[in-house]
Design an enzyme around this catalytic site. Structure first.
Site, PDB file in Angstrom:
ATOM      1  N   TYR A  83       0.813  -1.215   0.000  1.00 58.78           N
ATOM      2  CA  TYR A  83       0.000   0.000   0.000  1.00 58.78           C
ATOM      3  C   TYR A  83       0.849   1.268   0.000  1.00 58.78           C
ATOM      4  O   TYR A  83       1.955   1.267   0.533  1.00 58.78           O
ATOM      5  CB  TYR A  83      -0.913   0.023   1.225  1.00 58.78           C
ATOM      6  CG  TYR A  83      -1.956  -1.056   1.261  1.00 58.78           C
ATOM      7  CD1 TYR A  83      -2.243  -1.839   0.143  1.00 58.78           C
ATOM      8  CD2 TYR A  83      -2.666  -1.315   2.431  1.00 58.78           C
ATOM      9  CE1 TYR A  83      -3.206  -2.842   0.196  1.00 58.78           C
ATOM     10  CE2 TYR A  83      -3.628  -2.316   2.496  1.00 58.78           C
ATOM     11  CZ  TYR A  83      -3.885  -3.073   1.376  1.00 58.78           C
ATOM     12  OH  TYR A  83      -4.832  -4.063   1.449  1.00 58.78           O
TER      13      TYR A  83
ATOM     14  N   GLY B 208     -23.778   3.640  -3.647  1.00 52.84           N
ATOM     15  CA  GLY B 208     -24.752   4.178  -4.588  1.00 52.84           C
ATOM     16  C   GLY B 208     -24.282   5.396  -5.347  1.00 52.84           C
ATOM     17  O   GLY B 208     -24.984   5.904  -6.227  1.00 52.84           O
TER      18      GLY B 208
ATOM     19  N   LEU C 225     -21.213   0.165  -3.651  1.00 53.87           N
ATOM     20  CA  LEU C 225     -22.355  -0.094  -2.776  1.00 53.87           C
ATOM     21  C   LEU C 225     -22.682   1.082  -1.854  1.00 53.87           C
ATOM     22  O   LEU C 225     -23.451   0.934  -0.904  1.00 53.87           O
ATOM     23  CB  LEU C 225     -22.112  -1.364  -1.960  1.00 53.87           C
ATOM     24  CG  LEU C 225     -22.496  -2.655  -2.700  1.00 53.87           C
ATOM     25  CD1 LEU C 225     -21.895  -3.880  -2.029  1.00 53.87           C
ATOM     26  CD2 LEU C 225     -24.018  -2.775  -2.801  1.00 53.87           C
TER      27      LEU C 225
END
Length: 346
Positions: free
Chosen positions: A53, A242, A240
């Site tokens: 990362y 939206g 998820l």
């Protein structure tokens, strides 16, 4: 906050785990520190990172997320208040800037020393194998890659002996797998019995309302072998929430900056399912993010749910999902959608 323990250990962890892969790219060091401060205040004691990362991975930023955590640990003195998980990168072209050779004794020993230095600590609580040496169906590949998968399996015994030696030295407390399959997990367990060494306690795999493939095989392994799932990408890289519906691509969002990372979650089936789940959330007067996370929080094979955020309001909402209990009626409505559109995002 709600808590559990890493299986087969006495290591107490929050059911919400703070993911960190945006720190050093989308988030600054100061923002990473702010997120850790807030998470700890809310009872989150479990932080997950990886030597790879931030993501997208490249040579210029390699290890920067671990460094950010390290400076926070040094500044705050909070090492004994958090359970710290990190990962060694697997092999392949994607990690050519890190090292060659994948998972073996030499590379594991090199990786752990580098991570400890960046994290400014002398031990890591949970050390994970980021992905297997062999080709498997992860990172957007739905089915087993028969044409590209290596004919050779992992060097399980070498890996296990090295990890268990690190436990004995006190450099790690325990270890886990990531992006593994039922076959691969059982091969590790078989090798553990042969060597008479401690077995992996967790497996960090992708899991979300639109990617429930873990339930095909792996959930049974989790429950029968007591290896807990650490669910990553529970919001499907933000899909998820939206925010990408109706062709939207908010400025500064992951999908806007790095569209290839959310592409596997953006098929017609996925977006159709997201819209249906959104309707359930509205009916329950909660956000789609809260619905998506609360569903995972209550699953019996999940040890911890790895949330991530680039903004503090997202972080507050994601951590707050631990306080939402979905009714049996709501769970039945979710299952009805899953039956209609099963696992649309690989």
């Amino acid at each position: 906050m709600k808590y559990t323990t890493l299986p087969n250990t006495d290591i107490k962890v929050s059911k919400i785990c703070l993911g960190t892969m945006t720190w050093g790219n989308q988030n600054t060091e100061a923002e990473g520190h702010q997120q850790m401060d807030y998470a700890l205040e809310q009872g989150v004691n479990f932080f997950d990172v990886a030597e790879l990362y931030p993501v997208p991975a490249n040579a210029e930023t390699y290890g920067d997320t671990e460094r950010i955590i390290g400076t926070w640990l040094k500044k705050t003195g909070n090492r004994d208040k958090v359970v710290l998980a990190s990962k060694i990168a697997g092999g392949g072209d994607y990690t050519a800037h890190i090292r060659k050779g994948g998972l073996n004794k030499k590379n594991i020993l090199e990786a752990i020393e580098s991570s400890l230095q960046r994290l400014q600590t002398d031990y890591i609580d949970l050390y994970q194998l980021h992905w297997p040496n062999r080709g498997v169906n992860v990172f957007g590949t739905r089915d087993f890659p028969t044409s590209t998968a290596s004919s050779e399996a992992e060097n399980y015994e070498e890996i296990l002996e090295t990890l268990n030696s690190l436990v004995q030295q006190g450099k790690i407390r325990t270890y886990g797998l990531s992006n593994e399959t039922p076959w691969g997990t059982m091969k590790y367990l078989e090798a553990c019995k042969k060597l008479d060494v401690a077995k992996p306690v967790t497996i960090q795999n992708s899991y979300s309302l639109i990617h429930r493939g873990y339930e095909v095989g792996m959930s049974e392994v989790s429950m029968r072998e007591n290896i807990g799932l650490l669910a990553y990408s529970p919001l499907a890289q933000g899909v998820l929430s939206g925010k990408y519906l109706d062709g939207n691509s908010p400025e500064g969002s992951r999908g806007n900056l790095f569209p290839r990372f959310i592409a596997r979650y953006m098929g017609d089936g996925s977006l159709s399912a997201v819209r249906k789940y959104e309707a359930i959330a509205k009916k329950n007067r909660i956000s789609l993010s809260e619905l998506s996370l609360a569903f995972i929080n209550q699953l019996p094979f999940v040890t911890s749910n790895i949330i991530g955020a680039t903004k503090m309001d997202q972080l507050r909402e994601n951590i707050g999902s631990i306080h939402i209990n979905l009714s049996d009626e709501t769970l039945k409505e979710i299952e009805a959608i899953h039956t209609e559109i099963p696992n649309p995002a690989p």
